[in-house]
Design an enzyme around this catalytic site. Structure first.
Site, PDB file in Angstrom:
ATOM      1  N   TRP A  49     107.621  42.669  54.795  1.00 29.10           N
ATOM      2  CA  TRP A  49     106.890  41.439  54.486  1.00 29.10           C
ATOM      3  C   TRP A  49     107.378  41.044  53.094  1.00 29.10           C
ATOM      4  CZ3 TRP A  49     103.388  39.823  50.711  1.00 29.10           C
ATOM      5  CH2 TRP A  49     102.697  38.637  50.996  1.00 29.10           C
ATOM      6  N   GLY A  69     105.631  48.190  48.450  1.00 32.91           N
ATOM      7  CA  GLY A  69     104.898  48.013  47.198  1.00 32.91           C
ATOM      8  C   GLY A  69     105.572  46.958  46.340  1.00 32.91           C
ATOM      9  N   LYS A 119      90.490  31.749  61.027  1.00 33.76           N
ATOM     10  CA  LYS A 119      91.140  32.308  62.210  1.00 33.76           C
ATOM     11  C   LYS A 119      92.052  31.273  62.855  1.00 33.76           C
ATOM     12  CE  LYS A 119      90.332  35.478  61.902  1.00 33.76           C
ATOM     13  NZ  LYS A 119      89.932  36.751  61.332  1.00 33.76           N
ATOM     14  N   HIS A 170      79.777  14.581  50.949  1.00 34.46           N
ATOM     15  CA  HIS A 170      80.181  14.562  49.543  1.00 34.46           C
ATOM     16  C   HIS A 170      81.701  14.603  49.382  1.00 34.46           C
ATOM     17  CE1 HIS A 170      76.040  14.892  48.355  1.00 34.46           C
ATOM     18  NE2 HIS A 170      75.896  15.906  49.187  1.00 34.46           N
ATOM     19  N   LYS A 199      99.289  42.480  58.074  1.00 35.10           N
ATOM     20  CA  LYS A 199      97.932  42.984  58.263  1.00 35.10           C
ATOM     21  C   LYS A 199      97.359  43.579  56.985  1.00 35.10           C
ATOM     22  CE  LYS A 199      94.547  44.313  61.048  1.00 35.10           C
ATOM     23  NZ  LYS A 199      93.646  43.203  61.398  1.00 35.10           N
TER      24      LYS A 199
END
Ligand code: F6R
Length: 588
Positions: free
Chosen positions: A72, A97, A465, A484, A583
């Site tokens: 990722w 990391g 979601k 508003h 995830k």
């Protein structure tokens, strides 16, 4: 947030690494790679895209040692060159990391003549390992991690060395024990069915793993490596849990598992109820924190504690909380809510609160997470493995856990209402049809989810979601806020979904429904209010069973989860692996 796996032993490492990567893919899936050692042969394969892109290249690989990575992206776009492993000299390394001082290290290494190929922070680890390697990979790793600031789980292999060397700090890493073979991985599910016994590495640990042995060291406070014993524990991940069963996607399977997550969480809570009461007794102040869906669960938890126990609760997203110099003392209890227990912001928020004297309650769906290790008490969410990136059954498990915590804090028990609510969840899972609404959302220009009080918290979750897996834009709003500002966005190409489960507030939300219809907007209502009078022009009404208002979120959210799922499928998006996401968000 990136998954890493290593194997050493008598089987073909290419197969073991590939299977492990497939199970870790939920942690990131923009690129993947692997490195294999067999005697003096080092093979490196890396590709942009999902793990299966590696498969054709792995078919011819035979090796006894392998490491793999599913990425990722944090630093550098998804590409072949930015994919891991990174290789310098005879060494290959995978990293999960963020190396915070990589720019400084890179500049120093470049000044010494190193040539960098990628835009990643991780490549500095490969150069450092190569720089310090003098025939001892463990020594090179020790020297390398001594230079790194930030979070890392690292695994390295070197041509001619019959071992994997691993290290971790603030990123998870476990070692899996086999017979004549060993594994190392980011999490237990990666080793489901492979290893019955694991060891969880702690911050600052280094490990030298061969087919026959595992040695763990810690070098954080010592310049010299100190051998340490880490207790072996059973691997609780079960391989059957890792399949989609008879569902086309994990998300659908996991929504169907919502009733069981509610029931199992209740069962798990009864095992710790007394310990929980003791741990939080005397609390004068409660703070709840989490990210994304977990934050939305906290909004509901706040309401439970305030209503059942009359104690004020503050809720803050973990990423904000940790940088606000929060006022905390020994009378404070911090509920850190996290499915994975590994979310960097939530873990750091808990560390901060703990350092200032607060008691930490971890509400997690993970038995051995970092958060659990920091916490004074763990309130288990017993949802089982959640593989789909979008949280579903863990959210309902969190709500159940918080409901039971609030009752316990108030000295009450649920009197069986959780079992009753789980039964109603089963009805909703079985009988809900969102097809018409999903078509409306798929065609819409914008979607707005609205409600009041608890329904507003659920609306936020429904909106997250839908955005997350279908990419249809939208937002969640308190129904009263509509006039508003948000009303300006309403036109006939928008869909507004109202959640109305509170009898007393139903009329008020009805006004907002009217205001949307009057501006030409399409409206759907999810409700369990008997005899609810709705203005003409509502396109779709989805009815859920009547239920105690505090537990209605368990039911209404299932409808919204289905809606997100169906919309994503209609739009031909992969609901399990939404773009740009992962995830487990183990980086800031
Ligand atoms: C949304 C979702 C995320 C997570 C968030 C926190 O569907 O899954 O918003 O809720 O990243 O993750 P955990 O709960 O693991 O801390």
């Amino acid at each position: 947030m990136c998954g890493i796996i290593g194997y050493i032993g008598g089987r073909n490492a290419a197969v073991e690494v590939y299977e492990g990567l497939k199970r870790l893919e939920y942690r990131g899936y923009d690129s993947a790679g692997a490195a294999f050692c067999d005697g003096d042969k080092l093979t490196l394969i890396k590709k942009r895209g999902k793990v299966e892109k590696l498969l054709p290249h792995l078919k011819s690989v035979r090796a006894t040692i392998g490491i793999g990575h599913t990425r990722w992206a944090t630093h550098g776009v998804p590409s072949d060159v930015n994919a891991h492993p990174h290789s310098v000299g005879n060494i290959c390394v995978v990293h999960n990391g963020i190396i915070e001082n990589y720019a400084e290290l890179k500049a120093g290494l470049e000044a010494e003549g190193s040539v960098f190929l990628s835009r990643t922070d991780s490549e500095v680890a490969a150069h450092l390992l190569n720089k310090y390697y003098d025939g001892d990979l463990l020594y090179a790793m020790k020297m390398t991690v001594g230079k790194l600031r930030g979070s890392y789980a690292l695994m390295a292999v070197c041509k001619g060395e019959n071992k994997i060397v691993a290290a971790c700090n603030k990123s998870p890493l476990i070692i899996g024990y086999g017979f004549g073979e060993n594994y190392c991985a980011s999490d237990e599910p990666a080793l489901a069915g492979k290893c019955e016994t694991i060891v969880v590495m702690e911050d600052g640990d280094l490990a030298e793993i061969t087919a026959e042995s595992v040695a763990v060291y810690n070098a954080v406070y010592n310049c010299e490596l100190q051998s340490v014993i880490r207790e072996p524990e059973p691997n609780l991940a079960v391989s059957a849990d890792m399949s989609t069963g008879d569902c086309p996607h994990y998300m659908l399977k996991e929504i169907r598992e919502v009733p069981e997550s509610v029931l199992s969480t209740k069962r798990a809570f009864s095992g710790i109820a007394d310990k929980f009461k003791t741990a939080v007794s005397g609390a004068k102040r409660i703070i709840m924190t989490g990210c994304g869906t977990a934050y939305h669960a906290a909004l509901i938890g706040k309401r439970y504690f305030e209503s059942f126990a009359s104690i004020p609760v503050e809720v803050e997203t973990a990423g904000e909380f940790r940088y606000k110099d929060p006022l905390i003392n020994e009378d404070t209890v911090l509920f850190a809510i996290s499915q994975s227990g590994e979310t960097a912001d939530t873990v750091e928020a808990a560390r901060l609160a703990r350092s200032r004297g607060a008691k930490i309650v971890a509400v997690t769906n993970s038995h051995r997470s970092q958060l659990n290790r920091i916490a004074d008490i763990v309130v288990p969410v017993a949802a089982g493995p959640e593989i789909c990136v979008a949280a579903t059954k863990s959210y309902t498990g969190q709500i159940t856990a918080l409901y039971l915590c609030a009752l316990a804090f108030a000295g009450k028990d649920d009197g069986g209402i959780i079992e009753y609510a789980a039964g109603l969840c089963r009805d909703v899972v079985k009988n809900t049809n969102v097809d018409k609404l999903a078509h409306m959302c798929a065609r819409s220009r914008g979607t707005y989810f609205m409600g009041r009080d608890l329904d507003y918290a659920v609306a936020l979750e429904g909106s997250l979601k839908l955005k997350e897996i279908s990419y249809v834009p939208g937002d969640g709003y308190p129904a009263g806020e509509l006039k508003h500002g948000t009303l300006a966005l309403i036109d006939r190409r928008t869909v507004s979904v109202f959640v109305i489960t509170d009898k007393e507030l139903a009329g008020k939300s009805g006004n907002a429904v009217e205001q949307v219809i009057s501006r030409g907007g399409k409206v759907a209502v999810v409700t369990n209010v008997k005899g609810l009078e709705l203005p003409q022009g509502v396109s779709e009404v989805i009815t859920i069973p009547e239920c105690d208002k505090f537990l209605s979120p368990l039911l209404s959210v299932i409808v919204l989860q289905y809606l997100a799922y169906r919309t994503a499928v209609l739009l031909k998006k992969d609901p399990d692996k939404p773009r740009n996401l992962a995830k487990s968000v183990t980086v800031e």
